[in-house]
Design a protein around this motif. Structure first.
Motif, mmCIF file in Angstrom:
data_model
loop_
_atom_site.group_PDB
_atom_site.id
_atom_site.type_symbol
_atom_site.label_atom_id
_atom_site.label_comp_id
_atom_site.label_asym_id
_atom_site.label_seq_id
_atom_site.Cartn_x
_atom_site.Cartn_y
_atom_site.Cartn_z
ATOM 1 N N LYS A 49 0.810 -1.217 0.000
ATOM 2 C CA LYS A 49 0.000 0.000 0.000
ATOM 3 C C LYS A 49 0.845 1.269 0.000
ATOM 4 O O LYS A 49 0.318 2.352 -0.179
ATOM 5 C CB LYS A 49 -0.946 -0.001 1.193
ATOM 6 N N ALA A 50 2.148 1.128 0.205
ATOM 7 C CA ALA A 50 3.038 2.295 0.221
ATOM 8 C C ALA A 50 3.200 2.844 -1.186
ATOM 9 O O ALA A 50 3.279 2.090 -2.153
ATOM 10 C CB ALA A 50 4.397 1.912 0.797
ATOM 11 N N LYS A 51 3.233 4.145 -1.297
ATOM 12 C CA LYS A 51 3.430 4.797 -2.593
ATOM 13 C C LYS A 51 4.910 5.036 -2.868
ATOM 14 O O LYS A 51 5.302 5.288 -3.998
ATOM 15 C CB LYS A 51 2.688 6.139 -2.640
ATOM 16 N N ALA A 52 5.730 4.969 -1.833
ATOM 17 C CA ALA A 52 7.170 5.212 -1.978
ATOM 18 C C ALA A 52 7.900 4.520 -0.833
ATOM 19 O O ALA A 52 7.294 4.170 0.185
ATOM 20 C CB ALA A 52 7.455 6.710 -1.941
ATOM 21 N N ILE A 53 9.185 4.330 -1.028
ATOM 22 C CA ILE A 53 10.036 3.791 0.032
ATOM 23 C C ILE A 53 11.341 4.574 0.003
ATOM 24 O O ILE A 53 11.911 4.811 -1.067
ATOM 25 C CB ILE A 53 10.282 2.271 -0.123
ATOM 26 N N ARG A 54 11.771 5.017 1.145
ATOM 27 C CA ARG A 54 13.029 5.747 1.228
ATOM 28 C C ARG A 54 14.190 4.779 1.000
ATOM 29 O O ARG A 54 14.134 3.621 1.426
ATOM 30 C CB ARG A 54 13.193 6.383 2.604
ATOM 31 N N LEU A 55 15.208 5.280 0.328
ATOM 32 C CA LEU A 55 16.380 4.441 0.103
ATOM 33 C C LEU A 55 17.040 4.054 1.423
ATOM 34 O O LEU A 55 17.561 2.945 1.547
ATOM 35 C CB LEU A 55 17.377 5.151 -0.811
ATOM 36 N N SER A 56 16.965 4.913 2.416
ATOM 37 C CA SER A 56 17.538 4.573 3.725
ATOM 38 C C SER A 56 16.763 3.420 4.365
ATOM 39 O O SER A 56 17.355 2.566 5.032
ATOM 40 C CB SER A 56 17.551 5.791 4.642
ATOM 41 N N THR A 57 15.451 3.378 4.144
ATOM 42 C CA THR A 57 14.642 2.270 4.662
ATOM 43 C C THR A 57 14.962 0.983 3.908
ATOM 44 O O THR A 57 15.116 -0.085 4.518
ATOM 45 C CB THR A 57 13.140 2.587 4.553
ATOM 46 N N LEU A 58 15.093 1.080 2.591
ATOM 47 C CA LEU A 58 15.451 -0.092 1.791
ATOM 48 C C LEU A 58 16.830 -0.610 2.204
ATOM 49 O O LEU A 58 17.035 -1.813 2.333
ATOM 50 C CB LEU A 58 15.424 0.259 0.304
ATOM 51 N N GLU A 59 17.758 0.307 2.442
ATOM 52 C CA GLU A 59 19.095 -0.086 2.887
ATOM 53 C C GLU A 59 19.028 -0.808 4.233
ATOM 54 O O GLU A 59 19.666 -1.853 4.425
ATOM 55 C CB GLU A 59 19.987 1.150 3.010
ATOM 56 N N ALA A 60 18.229 -0.281 5.167
ATOM 57 C CA ALA A 60 18.091 -0.914 6.477
ATOM 58 C C ALA A 60 17.442 -2.293 6.362
ATOM 59 O O ALA A 60 17.856 -3.240 7.042
ATOM 60 C CB ALA A 60 17.275 -0.013 7.407
ATOM 61 N N LEU A 61 16.440 -2.416 5.507
ATOM 62 C CA LEU A 61 15.811 -3.723 5.278
ATOM 63 C C LEU A 61 16.832 -4.728 4.769
ATOM 64 O O LEU A 61 16.911 -5.861 5.258
ATOM 65 C CB LEU A 61 14.660 -3.600 4.275
ATOM 66 N N CYS A 62 17.620 -4.315 3.783
ATOM 67 C CA CYS A 62 18.621 -5.219 3.212
ATOM 68 C C CYS A 62 19.687 -5.595 4.242
ATOM 69 O O CYS A 62 20.117 -6.742 4.307
ATOM 70 C CB CYS A 62 19.273 -4.580 1.983
ATOM 71 N N ARG A 63 20.075 -4.622 5.056
ATOM 72 C CA ARG A 63 21.083 -4.891 6.092
ATOM 73 C C ARG A 63 20.562 -5.914 7.093
ATOM 74 O O ARG A 63 21.241 -6.905 7.394
ATOM 75 C CB ARG A 63 21.450 -3.580 6.802
ATOM 76 N N GLU A 64 19.364 -5.708 7.599
ATOM 77 C CA GLU A 64 18.825 -6.581 8.644
ATOM 78 C C GLU A 64 18.372 -7.932 8.118
ATOM 79 O O GLU A 64 18.403 -8.918 8.846
ATOM 80 C CB GLU A 64 17.679 -5.885 9.378
ATOM 81 N N LEU A 65 17.932 -7.991 6.862
ATOM 82 C CA LEU A 65 17.491 -9.262 6.282
ATOM 83 C C LEU A 65 18.605 -9.957 5.512
ATOM 84 O O LEU A 65 18.394 -11.038 4.968
ATOM 85 C CB LEU A 65 16.283 -9.023 5.362
ATOM 86 N N ASP A 66 19.780 -9.321 5.468
ATOM 87 C CA ASP A 66 20.947 -9.876 4.778
ATOM 88 C C ASP A 66 20.580 -10.285 3.352
ATOM 89 O O ASP A 66 20.678 -11.451 2.965
ATOM 90 C CB ASP A 66 21.517 -11.062 5.552
ATOM 91 N N CYS A 67 20.109 -9.299 2.585
ATOM 92 C CA CYS A 67 19.671 -9.576 1.220
ATOM 93 C C CYS A 67 19.979 -8.388 0.313
ATOM 94 O O CYS A 67 20.497 -7.377 0.772
ATOM 95 C CB CYS A 67 18.178 -9.902 1.195
ATOM 96 N N GLN A 68 19.630 -8.517 -0.938
ATOM 97 C CA GLN A 68 19.782 -7.459 -1.926
ATOM 98 C C GLN A 68 18.410 -6.830 -2.192
ATOM 99 O O GLN A 68 17.382 -7.479 -1.982
ATOM 100 C CB GLN A 68 20.340 -8.035 -3.237
ATOM 101 N N PRO A 69 18.376 -5.577 -2.695
ATOM 102 C CA PRO A 69 17.089 -4.950 -3.001
ATOM 103 C C PRO A 69 16.215 -5.795 -3.928
ATOM 104 O O PRO A 69 14.992 -5.833 -3.762
ATOM 105 C CB PRO A 69 17.477 -3.625 -3.667
ATOM 106 N N GLY A 70 16.815 -6.500 -4.863
ATOM 107 C CA GLY A 70 16.069 -7.349 -5.779
ATOM 108 C C GLY A 70 15.409 -8.543 -5.110
ATOM 109 O O GLY A 70 14.486 -9.145 -5.652
ATOM 110 N N ASP A 71 15.867 -8.893 -3.902
ATOM 111 C CA ASP A 71 15.225 -9.959 -3.136
ATOM 112 C C ASP A 71 13.908 -9.466 -2.513
ATOM 113 O O ASP A 71 13.013 -10.254 -2.239
ATOM 114 C CB ASP A 71 16.139 -10.458 -2.017
ATOM 115 N N ILE A 72 13.822 -8.158 -2.309
ATOM 116 C CA ILE A 72 12.650 -7.561 -1.667
ATOM 117 C C ILE A 72 11.673 -7.016 -2.693
ATOM 118 O O ILE A 72 10.465 -7.177 -2.565
ATOM 119 C CB ILE A 72 13.079 -6.430 -0.708
ATOM 120 N N LEU A 73 12.188 -6.360 -3.743
ATOM 121 C CA LEU A 73 11.348 -5.715 -4.749
ATOM 122 C C LEU A 73 11.291 -6.576 -6.005
ATOM 123 O O LEU A 73 12.313 -7.053 -6.484
ATOM 124 C CB LEU A 73 11.910 -4.341 -5.119
ATOM 125 N N GLU A 74 10.083 -6.743 -6.543
ATOM 126 C CA GLU A 74 9.901 -7.552 -7.746
ATOM 127 C C GLU A 74 8.924 -6.835 -8.679
ATOM 128 O O GLU A 74 7.859 -6.390 -8.251
ATOM 129 C CB GLU A 74 9.337 -8.918 -7.355
#
Length: 67
Positions: free
Chosen positions: A39-64
């Motif tokens: 439902k989010a219209k945007a995601i901050r790059l800092s939030t995406l970076e934190a997600l990737c750091r904590e989930l030990d993944c790449q942005p492409g693992d989260i966004l499809e």
């Protein structure tokens, strides 16, 4: 066209709860829920970076992209 957010998949793989992830990345559980449901219209790059750091993944693992 749609961008799918696969946070639930990554949480399951890491055996981590949504609440724990929200606390680790510094956002509220309700904001994480908005991201997870797409439902989010945007995601901050800092939030995406934190997600990737904590989930030990790449942005492409989260966004499809699904045409």
């Amino acid at each position: 066209m749609a961008i799918m957010i696969n946070i639930d998949v990554m949480l399951a793989r890491r055996k981590m709860s949504s609440g724990e992830l929200a606390e680790r990345i510094g956002i509220t559980p309700s904001n994480l829920s908005i991201l997870k449901t797409g439902k989010a219209k945007a995601i901050r790059l800092s939030t995406l970076e934190a997600l990737c750091r904590e989930l030990d993944c790449q942005p492409g693992d989260i966004l499809e992209y699904i045409p």
